[in-house]
Structure formats: structure tokens, C-alpha cells
Scaffold this motif. Structure first.
Motif, PDB file in Angstrom:
ATOM      1  N   LEU A  13       0.486  -1.037  -0.089  1.00 51.98           N
ATOM      2  CA  LEU A  13       0.173  -0.016  -0.109  1.00 51.98           C
ATOM      3  C   LEU A  13       0.712   1.297  -0.266  1.00 51.98           C
ATOM      4  CD1 LEU A  13      -2.360  -1.209   2.840  1.00 51.98           C
ATOM      5  CD2 LEU A  13      -2.503  -1.465   0.738  1.00 51.98           C
ATOM      6  N   LEU A  14       0.643   2.377  -0.922  1.00 53.62           N
ATOM      7  CA  LEU A  14       0.926   3.445  -1.106  1.00 53.62           C
ATOM      8  C   LEU A  14       0.724   4.670  -0.360  1.00 53.62           C
ATOM      9  CD1 LEU A  14       2.065   3.766  -4.559  1.00 53.62           C
ATOM     10  CD2 LEU A  14       3.750   2.917  -3.328  1.00 53.62           C
ATOM     11  N   GLY A  15       1.314   5.091   0.252  1.00 57.91           N
ATOM     12  CA  GLY A  15       1.090   6.183   1.775  1.00 57.91           C
ATOM     13  C   GLY A  15       1.342   6.163   2.675  1.00 57.91           C
ATOM     14  N   ALA A  16       1.198   7.435   3.048  1.00 57.47           N
ATOM     15  CA  ALA A  16       2.131   7.421   4.422  1.00 57.47           C
ATOM     16  C   ALA A  16       1.840   6.698   5.424  1.00 57.47           C
ATOM     17  CB  ALA A  16       2.324   8.867   5.094  1.00 57.47           C
ATOM     18  N   ARG A  17       0.176   6.671   5.624  1.00 55.00           N
ATOM     19  CA  ARG A  17      -0.680   6.272   6.793  1.00 55.00           C
ATOM     20  C   ARG A  17      -1.600   4.781   6.261  1.00 55.00           C
ATOM     21  NH1 ARG A  17      -0.559   6.454  12.476  1.00 55.00           N
ATOM     22  NH2 ARG A  17      -2.250   5.710  12.430  1.00 55.00           N
ATOM     23  N   PRO A  18      -1.511   4.376   5.745  1.00 56.28           N
ATOM     24  CA  PRO A  18      -2.382   3.754   4.964  1.00 56.28           C
ATOM     25  C   PRO A  18      -3.522   2.705   5.553  1.00 56.28           C
ATOM     26  CG  PRO A  18      -0.151   2.503   4.434  1.00 56.28           C
ATOM     27  CD  PRO A  18       0.052   3.229   5.016  1.00 56.28           C
ATOM     28  N   GLY A  19      -4.283   2.396   5.385  1.00 52.95           N
ATOM     29  CA  GLY A  19      -5.399   2.857   5.996  1.00 52.95           C
ATOM     30  C   GLY A  19      -6.447   1.175   6.308  1.00 52.95           C
ATOM     31  N   ILE A  20      -7.286   0.779   7.270  1.00 51.70           N
ATOM     32  CA  ILE A  20      -7.969  -0.421   6.236  1.00 51.70           C
ATOM     33  C   ILE A  20      -9.061  -0.358   5.724  1.00 51.70           C
ATOM     34  CG2 ILE A  20      -9.802  -1.846   8.051  1.00 51.70           C
ATOM     35  CD1 ILE A  20      -8.410  -2.587   9.646  1.00 51.70           C
ATOM     36  N   THR A  21      -9.284   1.007   4.961  1.00 53.25           N
ATOM     37  CA  THR A  21      -9.823   1.433   3.933  1.00 53.25           C
ATOM     38  C   THR A  21      -9.307   0.879   2.728  1.00 53.25           C
ATOM     39  OG1 THR A  21     -11.421   2.495   4.799  1.00 53.25           O
ATOM     40  CG2 THR A  21     -11.496   2.629   2.327  1.00 53.25           C
ATOM     41  N   GLN A  22      -7.734   1.414   2.712  1.00 51.37           N
ATOM     42  CA  GLN A  22      -7.072   1.233   1.689  1.00 51.37           C
ATOM     43  C   GLN A  22      -6.887  -0.223   1.030  1.00 51.37           C
ATOM     44  OE1 GLN A  22      -3.965   3.614   1.643  1.00 51.37           O
ATOM     45  NE2 GLN A  22      -3.072   3.141  -0.609  1.00 51.37           N
ATOM     46  N   ALA A  23      -6.945  -1.078   2.618  1.00 52.16           N
ATOM     47  CA  ALA A  23      -6.134  -2.135   2.732  1.00 52.16           C
ATOM     48  C   ALA A  23      -7.333  -3.179   2.376  1.00 52.16           C
ATOM     49  CB  ALA A  23      -5.998  -3.022   4.045  1.00 52.16           C
ATOM     50  N   ALA A  24      -8.520  -2.851   2.162  1.00 49.32           N
ATOM     51  CA  ALA A  24      -9.631  -3.658   2.360  1.00 49.32           C
ATOM     52  C   ALA A  24     -10.091  -3.379   0.736  1.00 49.32           C
ATOM     53  CB  ALA A  24     -10.900  -3.568   2.924  1.00 49.32           C
ATOM     54  N   LYS A  25      -9.806  -2.461   0.406  1.00 45.28           N
ATOM     55  CA  LYS A  25      -9.431  -1.709  -1.137  1.00 45.28           C
ATOM     56  C   LYS A  25      -9.353  -2.993  -2.053  1.00 45.28           C
ATOM     57  CE  LYS A  25     -10.711   1.526  -4.743  1.00 45.28           C
ATOM     58  NZ  LYS A  25     -10.910   2.739  -4.940  1.00 45.28           N
ATOM     59  N   ALA A  26      -7.550  -2.849  -2.151  1.00 41.81           N
ATOM     60  CA  ALA A  26      -6.025  -3.606  -2.777  1.00 41.81           C
ATOM     61  C   ALA A  26      -6.825  -5.012  -2.294  1.00 41.81           C
ATOM     62  CB  ALA A  26      -5.014  -3.544  -1.892  1.00 41.81           C
ATOM     63  N   ILE A  27      -7.347  -5.857  -1.496  1.00 46.34           N
ATOM     64  CA  ILE A  27      -7.801  -6.952  -0.894  1.00 46.34           C
ATOM     65  C   ILE A  27      -8.778  -7.515  -2.027  1.00 46.34           C
ATOM     66  CG2 ILE A  27      -8.520  -9.092  -0.023  1.00 46.34           C
ATOM     67  CD1 ILE A  27      -6.250  -7.780   2.217  1.00 46.34           C
ATOM     68  N   GLY A  28     -10.063  -6.253  -2.260  1.00 44.67           N
ATOM     69  CA  GLY A  28     -11.177  -7.153  -2.957  1.00 44.67           C
ATOM     70  C   GLY A  28     -11.954  -7.502  -1.256  1.00 44.67           C
ATOM     71  N   VAL A  29     -12.110  -7.099  -0.160  1.00 52.73           N
ATOM     72  CA  VAL A  29     -13.342  -6.828   0.289  1.00 52.73           C
ATOM     73  C   VAL A  29     -13.442  -6.199   1.208  1.00 52.73           C
ATOM     74  CG1 VAL A  29     -12.088  -9.415   1.319  1.00 52.73           C
ATOM     75  CG2 VAL A  29     -11.541  -7.446   2.307  1.00 52.73           C
ATOM     76  N   HIS A  30     -15.303  -6.093   1.432  1.00 49.92           N
ATOM     77  CA  HIS A  30     -15.148  -5.136   2.385  1.00 49.92           C
ATOM     78  C   HIS A  30     -14.673  -4.491   3.822  1.00 49.92           C
ATOM     79  CE1 HIS A  30     -18.191  -2.039   4.787  1.00 49.92           C
ATOM     80  NE2 HIS A  30     -18.930  -2.102   3.934  1.00 49.92           N
ATOM     81  N   LYS A  31     -14.277  -3.580   3.836  1.00 44.58           N
ATOM     82  CA  LYS A  31     -13.464  -2.971   4.857  1.00 44.58           C
ATOM     83  C   LYS A  31     -13.718  -3.526   6.359  1.00 44.58           C
ATOM     84  CE  LYS A  31     -15.752   1.266   6.151  1.00 44.58           C
ATOM     85  NZ  LYS A  31     -16.453   2.537   6.451  1.00 44.58           N
ATOM     86  N   ASP A  32     -15.199  -4.183   5.948  1.00 43.43           N
ATOM     87  CA  ASP A  32     -16.063  -4.814   7.934  1.00 43.43           C
ATOM     88  C   ASP A  32     -15.483  -5.885   7.456  1.00 43.43           C
ATOM     89  OD1 ASP A  32     -17.255  -2.610   8.419  1.00 43.43           O
ATOM     90  OD2 ASP A  32     -18.851  -3.205   7.910  1.00 43.43           O
ATOM     91  N   ALA A  33     -14.451  -6.925   6.357  1.00 43.71           N
ATOM     92  CA  ALA A  33     -13.854  -8.826   6.231  1.00 43.71           C
ATOM     93  C   ALA A  33     -12.349  -7.894   7.518  1.00 43.71           C
ATOM     94  CB  ALA A  33     -13.786  -8.663   4.900  1.00 43.71           C
ATOM     95  N   LEU A  34     -12.615  -6.375   7.811  1.00 38.60           N
ATOM     96  CA  LEU A  34     -10.638  -6.768   8.499  1.00 38.60           C
ATOM     97  C   LEU A  34     -10.629  -6.568   9.689  1.00 38.60           C
ATOM     98  CD1 LEU A  34     -10.063  -6.489   5.239  1.00 38.60           C
ATOM     99  CD2 LEU A  34      -8.191  -4.901   6.117  1.00 38.60           C
TER     100      LEU A  34
END
Length: 83
Positions: A13-34
Motif C-alpha cells: 500500500l502506498l501512502g504515509a499511513r495506509p488504513g483499513i479502507t485502503q487495505a480492504a479495497k486492495a484485497i477486494g473485500v469490504h472494510k468490515d471483513a478486516l
């Protein structure tokens, strides 16, 4: 989220402080799955590589050739031996 129903995944993940939403999008799941309590944990910040815990039942069934997302990896409970 119970530990027994989660797996670990790594994601670049690029960015200074990647978050849950960014990680979930990269994986292809809803943020509530993390697992928000686990968060987005730096594994190798120089390579922008992070670990997240994902609900096992939410992992996409189709495989991806995306090298930025790796896993799932087992997530065994770590506990001390003995009394």
C-alpha cells in the motif's frame, strides 16, 4: 472478531499511513471483513508492505495474479507453553 476465523494477508500500500479502507479495497473485500483492532501492521515499510487480519469467510474465492496482495496465511494462536 475471533482469532480462529481470521487469516493473515499481506498487501503493498502506498501512502504515509495506509488504513483499513485502503487495505480492504486492495484485497477486494469490504472494510468490515478486516480486523480493525489488529489494524494495518507494517511488515516492511521500505517496500510499503503491510499485514492485515481478514475474516476467512470473506476472502475472494478467485485467485489474483496481483503481486501486491499475498495470502491467505494461517494465523495460529500464539501462547506460552506450560502452566
Amino acid at each position: 472478531m475471533a482469532e480462529t476465523d481470521t487469516v493473515l494477508m499481506t498487501v503493498a500500500l502506498l501512502g504515509a499511513r495506509p488504513g483499513i479502507t485502503q487495505a480492504a479495497k486492495a484485497i477486494g473485500v469490504h472494510k468490515d471483513a478486516l480486523d480493525r483492532e489488529f489494524g494495518v501492521v507494517p511488515v516492511d515499510p521500505g517496500r510499503h508492505l503491510y499485514a492485515v487480519q481478514v475474516r476467512a469467510s470473506e476472502i475472494p474465492k478467485t485467485s489474483s495474479d496481483d503481486e501486491d496482495v499475498q495470502g491467505p496465511f494461517s494465523n495460529p494462536k500464539i501462547a506460552p507453553f506450560g502452566p
